[in-house]
Write an enzyme that holds these catalytic residues in place. Structure first.
Site, PDB file in Angstrom:
ATOM      1  N   GLY A  15      15.094  -5.802  -6.913  1.00 49.30           N
ATOM      2  CA  GLY A  15      14.810  -5.149  -8.042  1.00 49.30           C
ATOM      3  C   GLY A  15      14.355  -3.884  -7.882  1.00 49.30           C
ATOM      4  O   GLY A  15      13.739  -3.465  -7.035  1.00 49.30           O
ATOM      5  N   ARG A  19       8.157  -1.092 -13.713  1.00 47.58           N
ATOM      6  CA  ARG A  19       7.025  -1.475 -14.208  1.00 47.58           C
ATOM      7  C   ARG A  19       5.790  -1.120 -13.041  1.00 47.58           C
ATOM      8  O   ARG A  19       4.520  -0.628 -13.917  1.00 47.58           O
ATOM      9  CB  ARG A  19       6.815  -2.938 -14.616  1.00 47.58           C
ATOM     10  CG  ARG A  19       7.659  -3.169 -15.857  1.00 47.58           C
ATOM     11  CD  ARG A  19       7.323  -4.585 -16.254  1.00 47.58           C
ATOM     12  NE  ARG A  19       6.114  -5.349 -16.339  1.00 47.58           N
ATOM     13  CZ  ARG A  19       5.682  -6.447 -16.237  1.00 47.58           C
ATOM     14  NH1 ARG A  19       6.622  -7.233 -16.127  1.00 47.58           N
ATOM     15  NH2 ARG A  19       4.258  -6.747 -16.621  1.00 47.58           N
ATOM     16  N   THR A  83      19.861 -13.247 -10.211  1.00 50.26           N
ATOM     17  CA  THR A  83      19.297 -14.021  -9.146  1.00 50.26           C
ATOM     18  C   THR A  83      20.011 -14.942  -8.124  1.00 50.26           C
ATOM     19  O   THR A  83      20.006 -14.836  -7.066  1.00 50.26           O
ATOM     20  CB  THR A  83      17.726 -14.723  -9.410  1.00 50.26           C
ATOM     21  OG1 THR A  83      18.176 -15.661 -10.485  1.00 50.26           O
ATOM     22  CG2 THR A  83      16.666 -13.893  -9.786  1.00 50.26           C
ATOM     23  N   ASN A 173       8.894 -22.956 -14.262  1.00 52.44           N
ATOM     24  CA  ASN A 173       9.687 -22.528 -13.078  1.00 52.44           C
ATOM     25  C   ASN A 173       9.202 -21.388 -12.303  1.00 52.44           C
ATOM     26  O   ASN A 173       9.140 -20.234 -12.754  1.00 52.44           O
ATOM     27  CB  ASN A 173      11.344 -22.309 -13.240  1.00 52.44           C
ATOM     28  CG  ASN A 173      11.964 -22.115 -12.335  1.00 52.44           C
ATOM     29  OD1 ASN A 173      11.791 -22.431 -10.990  1.00 52.44           O
ATOM     30  ND2 ASN A 173      13.213 -21.511 -12.126  1.00 52.44           N
ATOM     31  N   TYR A 373     -13.438  18.648  18.980  1.00 57.77           N
ATOM     32  CA  TYR A 373     -12.333  19.420  18.648  1.00 57.77           C
ATOM     33  C   TYR A 373     -12.616  21.019  18.523  1.00 57.77           C
ATOM     34  O   TYR A 373     -13.318  21.320  18.093  1.00 57.77           O
ATOM     35  CB  TYR A 373     -11.788  18.991  17.129  1.00 57.77           C
ATOM     36  CG  TYR A 373     -10.693  19.389  16.591  1.00 57.77           C
ATOM     37  CD1 TYR A 373      -9.529  19.194  17.448  1.00 57.77           C
ATOM     38  CD2 TYR A 373     -10.522  19.842  15.467  1.00 57.77           C
ATOM     39  CE1 TYR A 373      -8.117  19.652  16.819  1.00 57.77           C
ATOM     40  CE2 TYR A 373      -9.235  20.373  14.871  1.00 57.77           C
ATOM     41  CZ  TYR A 373      -8.245  20.292  15.669  1.00 57.77           C
ATOM     42  OH  TYR A 373      -6.990  20.782  14.972  1.00 57.77           O
ATOM     43  N   ALA A 409     -34.225  18.188  22.008  1.00 59.84           N
ATOM     44  CA  ALA A 409     -34.096  18.268  20.627  1.00 59.84           C
ATOM     45  C   ALA A 409     -33.615  19.978  20.331  1.00 59.84           C
ATOM     46  O   ALA A 409     -34.118  20.834  20.786  1.00 59.84           O
ATOM     47  CB  ALA A 409     -35.089  18.164  19.575  1.00 59.84           C
TER      48      ALA A 409
END
Length: 455
Positions: A15, A19, A83, A173, A373, A409
């Site tokens: 299909g 939608r 189907t 179904n 990097y 630090a």
């Protein structure tokens, strides 16, 4: 289920899914980070299928790519005439196959293997065709199944072709149907299109079997299991349903979720026993959390391994390749990517560990960054066991910090530090007594002069 009989599946996915309003094929939209079609295939993997055929149409190339390593065959339906016509397109791919055939829809990802086994059992007990029914709170425009109390089907009818009495029936179904190949192909061939839509309907397989005197049985299941997904809203409902099931599964397995409705899992999330998950945690794909770990509030994990007894967060982010070994800890606003934190090591707050290896017992101070990097390539930082990295340090990779070393630090470290060494990388501190007072006085006088000049 008789395991001596071979079993195949035809999954209808031709299909257009208009939608969904998407460039992505409908059945590839994810639930918990995993395409809905693959959820279905994962469930069916328990059934030892001999062959699986996915009937495709619109955006076929997307489905072919998604199924490339799944051992699945695709069959094209063009044009799309209904189907039953779609199911017939799988015949060439199933040439030579003898056994039971399941036909189902690719946009019903919640179907369980046990439910399929129940359908097969109905065939083993004498039915020629078995269909899956459900009773939704609102039957809407679903096709109806008219059946006796023992599940023997007298009639199946599409809603548009049903009369008022048939529409009053609440047994609907789902579209799933099973028959032996010896019956499935002749029944599909016999389906006509004399109906309101002029299409070849799959339920007419059952109708044809009833017409020739065969027994058709309906097996019932919960409406949630067979809910189709045709829109973004229905996708959201399915996501919520899946998440609710996963949360229940996690808690049943020994994990504590402090606010279950705020925790979101991926399809492959693994939680050990005695894991605690605080509110507003998101698990992306590829996360495993070992026994006794704690994931604190507002943390996001993806592609990460969290070891036994570890603590993550709050407000932590573990990206792909993050590995936390036993009893290690990352605190608030810590990010890890392709990095290993050794046993008992800690990065308590405001730290980025990327392309890094941190030894056992090391302590990473607040504001530490592994500078991995250079704009072109990534480089690795190695921090030895029991090393101490002072706050606001930049470790410029590639660099190695030795065991028991200390980085003071505020240091920017671009060269290796030996075991047990102290590295201090700072500019000289300069003090000029009274300089600030003189500066403030001069600026105030200048500002006043400017104001007088404008006035």
């Amino acid at each position: 289920m008789n395991t001596n009989r071979d079993f195949a599946a035809i999954i209808l996915a031709a299909g257009k899914g208009t939608r969904m309003k998407s460039d992505l094929h409908k059945v590839l939209h994810p639930i918990a980070g995993h395409p809905m079609l693959l959820h279905l295939l994962d469930s069916f993997a328990e059934l030892d299928l001999k062959r699986t055929v996915v009937v495709v149409g619109d955006k076929r190339e997307q489905l072919d790519a998604a199924l490339a390593d799944r051992g699945v065959t695709t069959a094209l339906q063009e044009p799309q005439l209904g189907t039953a016509h779609a199911a017939l397109q799988a015949r060439a791919a199933l040439e030579g196959f003898s056994g039971h055939i399941l036909v189902c829809f690719g946009d019903c990802p919640m179907v369980r293997a046990d439910t399929v086994r129940r359908l097969i059992a109905a065939l083993d007990e004498g039915a020629k065709v078995a269909v899956l029914g459900f009773r939704p709170a609102d039957p809407l425009a679903y096709g109806r199944i008219i059946a006796d109390s023992d599940g023997t089907v007298a009639k199946m009818v599409e809603y548009k072709d049903a009369n008022d009495e048939e529409r009053a029936c609440d047994l609907c179904n789902s579209g799933l149907i099973v028959a032996h190949s010896d019956d499935m192909w002749p029944l599909l061939d016999a389906v006509g299109n004399d109906n309101a839509q002029g299409e070849y309907y799959l339920p007419d397989v059952a109708t044809g079997a009833i017409a020739r005197g065969d027994t058709v049985k309906v097996i019932e299941t919960d409406a949630d299991e067979v809910a189709g997904i045709n829109s973004r809203a229905e996708l959201a409902v399915a996501e919520a349903q899946w998440q609710a099931l996963k949360r229940e599964e996690a808690m049943a397995g020994g994990a504590s979720l402090k606010a279950p409705e705020t925790v979101f899992f991926s399809w492959d999330t693994e939680l050990g026993r005695d894991v605690t998950v605080e509110p507003n945690v998101v698990f992306g794909p590829g996360v495993s959390v070992a026994d006794g770990a704690t994931i604190r509030a507002f943390s996001h994990l993806e592609g990460a391994s969290v070891g036994e007894g570890c603590s993550v967060g709050p407000y932590a982010r573990l990206r792909p390749g993050a590995v936390m070994e036993k009893d290690s800890k990352v605190g608030n606003f810590v990010e890890m990517k392709k990095a290993t934190l050794g046993e008992g090591a800690k990065a308590n707050h405001l730290t980025y560990l990327g392309d890094a290896e941190v030894g056992a017992g090391a302590n990473i101070g607040a504001g530490t960054i592994t500078c991995n990097y250079d704009g072109y390539f990534k480089y690795k930082t190695v921090i030895g066991e029991r090393a101490f990295i002072g706050s606001n340090s930049a470790l410029i990779a590639p660099v190695r910090i030795g065991a028991d070393a200390i980085v003071a630090a505020g240091s920017a470290v671009s060269r290796d530090v030996g075991d047990g060494d102290l590295r201090v990388v700072r500019g000289d501190q300069v003090v000029k007594p009274g300089w600030a007072d003189r500066f403030h006085d001069a600026m105030k006088k200048k500002k006043a002069a400017e104001k007088e000049k404008k006035g």
